[in-house]
Structures are given as structure tokens and as C-alpha cells.
Design a protein around this motif. Structure first.
Motif, short mmCIF file in Angstrom:
data_model
loop_
_atom_site.label_atom_id
_atom_site.label_comp_id
_atom_site.label_asym_id
_atom_site.label_seq_id
_atom_site.Cartn_x
_atom_site.Cartn_y
_atom_site.Cartn_z
N GLN A 1 0.84 -1.26 0.03
CA GLN A 1 -0.14 0.15 0.10
C GLN A 1 0.85 1.44 -0.05
O GLN A 1 1.93 1.14 0.59
N PRO A 2 0.57 2.25 -0.76
CA PRO A 2 1.18 3.71 -0.72
C PRO A 2 1.57 4.17 0.98
O PRO A 2 0.79 3.99 1.43
N GLU A 3 2.65 4.53 0.96
CA GLU A 3 2.99 5.10 2.24
C GLU A 3 2.49 6.42 2.35
O GLU A 3 2.49 7.29 1.51
N ALA A 4 1.84 6.53 3.44
CA ALA A 4 1.05 7.95 3.78
C ALA A 4 2.02 9.13 3.67
O ALA A 4 1.76 10.31 3.17
N ARG A 5 3.39 8.54 4.25
CA ARG A 5 4.33 9.93 4.41
C ARG A 5 4.74 10.34 3.07
O ARG A 5 4.99 11.47 2.67
N ARG A 6 4.76 9.28 2.07
CA ARG A 6 5.20 9.48 0.67
C ARG A 6 4.20 10.51 -0.08
O ARG A 6 4.53 11.58 -0.70
N ARG A 7 2.99 10.22 0.16
CA ARG A 7 1.74 10.96 -0.29
C ARG A 7 2.00 12.43 0.07
O ARG A 7 1.58 13.50 -0.61
N SER A 8 2.30 12.65 1.43
CA SER A 8 2.40 14.18 2.04
C SER A 8 3.71 14.77 1.49
O SER A 8 3.81 15.97 1.68
N ASP A 9 4.37 14.07 0.48
CA ASP A 9 5.54 14.81 0.26
C ASP A 9 5.47 15.50 -1.18
O ASP A 9 5.42 14.96 -2.33
N VAL A 10 4.95 16.73 -0.91
CA VAL A 10 4.82 17.60 -2.48
C VAL A 10 5.13 19.00 -2.22
O VAL A 10 4.91 19.70 -0.93
N ASP A 11 5.66 19.59 -3.06
CA ASP A 11 6.29 20.96 -3.21
C ASP A 11 5.04 21.68 -3.96
O ASP A 11 4.89 21.82 -4.97
N LEU A 12 4.19 22.65 -3.26
CA LEU A 12 3.00 23.26 -3.67
C LEU A 12 3.78 24.41 -4.32
O LEU A 12 3.05 25.27 -5.13
N THR A 13 5.00 24.60 -4.43
CA THR A 13 5.56 26.12 -5.10
C THR A 13 5.98 25.74 -6.65
O THR A 13 6.02 26.41 -7.27
N MET A 14 5.63 24.27 -7.00
CA MET A 14 5.86 24.19 -8.27
C MET A 14 4.62 23.80 -9.04
O MET A 14 3.47 23.79 -8.43
#
Length: 453
Positions: free
Chosen positions: A87-100
Motif C-alpha cells: 500500500q502507498p506510504e502515507a508519508r510519501r503522499r504528503s511529500d509534495v512541493d506546492l510551490t511548483m
């Protein structure tokens, strides 16, 4: 058990979900056993009288549930418990750079399955991909790059193609070869923030050129070249970040005439050129001996690949680029190159590109509905809008009130080369956000920018 033929219910549920449920029932009641090979998708589609896509989505859903596993060249089998996907790791899902400026992310089970099959193929070559390799890609990866670049009408010789570790380090490497501290670079008056960062690190002066609805003005370019003696021009000519403007073919021809007359190198950042269905030809088509064309994969396939397909003006320039890239990053990731090559050769990359194109158009329609009373620039295939704030509304205040919505918003300050930034925001429509959440967040943005503070 290739003779297996399920019975689909007539209760109105989506047929691909019914197929996945039938596989689950077959496993539960013993009709299907671990290791049984399921019928090929086209054969099962014919038996059931449904289209191939429905069966493909049903298999993909069953695979997502851990019921089956697919192996390239072998087929699809009832899975052992150990074969169930992680299953996808929840912490991976939260790793996103919204400045891009993020493209929308694929959700279709059939497309995701194809993407995962590519990873399986890459894993078969794992040991070979863990060694040091060429600084600009091997023959197989350059062949794939050539195939991909042909979608933009470019057919350069392979000795001019470099597989590079993303557009950003590629620009850094090119400017390392073209400039020295104190030199001047021309660009759009409102331009890609990454260029500003690179110029600052290299001690370069950026001079922003005036723009109209089609981008930079050729006469202003000619005048700036005469006055500033720049070493290069940088342009993001298709769906420009952040304004979403696209330079027309006629304007590109005029720009090419100017740089040819002055023998001025051009860095063409074609990050979004693969997204529109009928974009103008690249500037590299009009001045191939002067243009460094960078076809980044971040926007049209995935930023995590950190790859770009770069066309140098000539083979000597390509060798110089390889030298500078080796200093910066040694080499592009062979694992990432192998995955991109696989996806291009088996058609998955084009499927991803088309998904991004269609999903982006749908999101732009949402923006048009929700922000009907707002003033902004956009394009049906741009990932963002360039929102002009009404009088009395400041950039910082609006961004503060939109914090926590998951909407990527950047102020004009990040893009402005010189002078005072205008009261505008780049609002990203892509990323993880669903259409529903996007509509809700844009609704809040419409309220915030229409209400007095």
C-alpha cells in the motif's frame, strides 16, 4: 484457468468493478486457485461481449486489491498473498512541493497498471542499472529520446541529443558553458523562477524583455541585444510559466530572424510543449544552429523522473554539455532513464501525456466556471491560471487566507525579473487535488478575492 468466464451482474454497477468482484468471488469459492492463469484480456472481452478497456480496468482493479498479478510476456495470474502490492506510504503522499507548477496525477487503474508493468521490466535489469554510465545517456535511451522529440517535429542526429537530469541542471550546465560572472542574459519580463536562481548563483544579470499577448516583442529583443550585449536568451515559449501565453509561429519566425542576425544563443525551455494537441513548432526548428532545446519530462510524464531530452546546436556543443553535466551530477539516473525509455517504447508515456492533456482541460473548465467573475490569463491545456487580483487585495493576504487548502499559489514576486511585481498570483490546478476539492478551493479563492478585507 484460461477457460474461466465470469457471470456479470445486471444491477447497473460499473462492469469493470463487477469483473473485479467476480475474480474475488472465484478466489473465495475455490473456482479460481492461486497460480491459475486468467484469460487474456481481449479473449475475455470477446467472450463477455464487452470492450477491451472495461476488461483492462477490471483486471487493474483486481490487481489493486491484491487478487491477481500481471507479468509482462507471461500473463495474468491469481495472486498469492505475498504478491499483493504494497500500500502507498502515507508519508510519501504528503511529500509534495506546492510551490511548483504540478501536472494532474493519473488515477485510472488501467494506466497505473501499465506504469507499474514498466517498473517490473526495469527491475529485470537492476544490476546493470546500478553502475556508472554515460553522462548523457546510452544508445537505447537516446533512441527513445529521439522518438519522443519527434512528437515536437524535431529529428536531430543522435550526436546532438543528450539525456539530462532534468531541465533545471541542464540550464545550469548550458549557462556554465556560455557565460562568465557579470554577463547578461535576456529573458521574459515575467519568467521561470528557476532561471532567476541559476543566474544568481552564476553571478549573471537578467534583463527582462517587454511582453504582449504572444510573449516577448521582437523589436524589443533586437534593441536589448544592441544595448546589453547578452550572452544568451532564455524563453519558455509554449504555455509560458506563469502567464500561460504561447508564442505564435509567426512570432517565433521573427524571433529566430533576430537571434540569427546577432548570432545569439537561445535556451528554449519546452517544458509544456508536449501538452497541447497542436502547438507551434519549436524555435529550434527555425534556428537549429543557435538553439539549445530542452524537452523536459517533468510536466508531460512525471517530475520524479528528473529527466530532460536536450538537443544541442551541434555535436561539439553536445560534448561540452556532457562535460559540464558530469561536473554537476555525474550522470542522469540509469533507473529513471530505463523507466522513461520503457514507457516511451511501449506507448505508456504517450498515454500519460494524453491523460494530462485531457485532465488539464477539464480542470480549466472548472476554473472558468468558478472564477467567471475574476480576471485571469489561462489556456485550455495550461496547468495554472495567472490571476490578477482586484484593487484592495494584496498577494500576501490572499495567500495567507488560502493556506491549508492544498492549492498551490505563488505570488508574482517569484517570477518578476525587474521592477515592482504586479498584484498577480499563479494558481496551480494540478497535483494531488481532486476535481471536487479543486472546485471547492477555487470557490474559496473566488470568495476571498471578491470580499473586502
Amino acid at each position: 484457468m484460461q477457460s474461466w468466464t465470469p457471470t456479470l451482474r445486471a444491477d447497473g454497477a460499473a462492469r469493470y468493478l463487477q469483473l473485479a468482484d467476480a475474480i474475488a468471488e472465484g478466489v473465495s469459492d475455490g473456482t479460481l486457485s492461486v497460480g491459475d492463469r486468467l484469460p487474456p484480456q481481449r479473449r475475455l472481452a470477446d467472450r463477455l461481449g464487452i470492450d477491451f478497456t472495461t476488461v483492462s480496468r477490471g483486471y487493474a482493479e483486481a490487481r489493486r486489491r491484491g487478487l491477481i498479478s500481471s507479468h509482462v510476456g507471461r500473463g495474468t495470474f491469481v495472486a498469492r498473498p505475498a504478491d499483493a502490492p504494497e500500500q502507498p506510504e502515507a508519508r510519501r503522499r504528503s511529500d509534495v512541493d506546492l510551490t511548483m507548477n504540478l501536472p494532474p496525477e493519473p488515477q485510472d487503474p488501467a494506466l497505473l497498471e501499465r506504469m507499474q508493468e514498466g517498473l517490473q521490466t526495469v527491475s529485470a535489469n537492476l544490476v546493470n542499472l546500478l553502475r556508472y554510465q554515460s553522462a548523457t545517456g546510452g544508445q537505447i535511451d537516446k533512441d527513445a529520446a529521439s522518438t519522443w522529440l519527434s512528437l515536437r517535429g524535431l529529428v536531430p542526429s543522435l550526436d546532438r541529443i543528450a539525456v539530462t537530469p532534468g531541465a533545471h541542471p541542464t540550464m545550469l550546465a548550458i549557462l556554465m558553458g556560455l557565460t562568465r560572472p557579470g554577463d547578461t542574459i535576456l529573458c521574459e519580463a515575467v519568467t521561470y523562477p528557476g532561471l532567476r536562481g541559476i543566474a544568481g548563483r552564476l553571478g549573471l544579470t537578467l534583463v527582462g524583455l517587454p511582453m504582449d499577448a504572444e510573449g516577448i516583442e521582437p523589436d524589443a529583443l533586437d534593441d536589448a541585444i544592441r544595448r546589453h550585449a547578452p550572452k544568451a536568451l532564455y524563453l519558455n515559449p509554449t504555455l509560458q510559466n506563469p502567464t500561460t501565453r504561447t508564442i505564435s509561429r509567426a512570432r517565433r519566425e521573427r524571433i529566430a530572424e533576430v537571434i540569427i542576425a546577432h548570432k545569439l544563443p537561445l535556451i528554449e525551455d519546452d517544458a509544456y510543449g508536449f501538452i497541447p494537441p497542436s502547438p507551434p513548432a519549436p524555435l529550434a526548428s527555425f534556428a537549429p544552429d543557435l538553439v539549445w532545446h530542452i524537452g523536459g519530462l517533468a510536466k508531460c510524464i512525471g517530475a520524479g523522473l528528473r529527466l530532460a531530452y536536450t538537443v544541442a546546436p551541434n555535436s561539439h556543443a553536445a560534448r561540452e554539455l556532457a562535460h559540464h553535466l558530469k561536473v554537476i551530477s555525474v550522470m542522469p539516473s540509469p533507473l529513471n532513464m530505463a523507466l522513461a525509455t520503457r514507457w516511451i517504447t511501449d506507448g505508456t508515456a504517450d498515454r500519460i501525456r494524453r491523460f494530462i492533456r485531457e485532465e488539464t482541460a477539464a480542470r480549466q473548465e472548472i476554473a472558468a466556471q468558478v472564477l467567471a467573475q475574476s480576471t485571469y490569463e489561462s489556456h485550455p491545456h495550461a496547468f495554472n491560471i495567472w490571476l490578477r487580483l482586484p484593487p484592495g487585495h494584496g498577494r500576501a493576504a490572499v495567500i495567507g487566507r488560502m493556506a491549508g487548502t492544498g492549492l498551490g499559489i505563488m505570488p508574482s514576486d517569484a517570477f518578476t525579473v525587474s521592477g515592482a511585481p504586479c498584484e498577480s498570483l499563479r494558481v496551480c490546478l494540478g497535483g494531488q487535488v481532486s476535481r471536487k476539492d479543486l472546485r471547492d478551493s477555487l470557490g474559496l479563492l473566488a470568495y476571498v478575492t471578491s470580499s473586502p478585507f
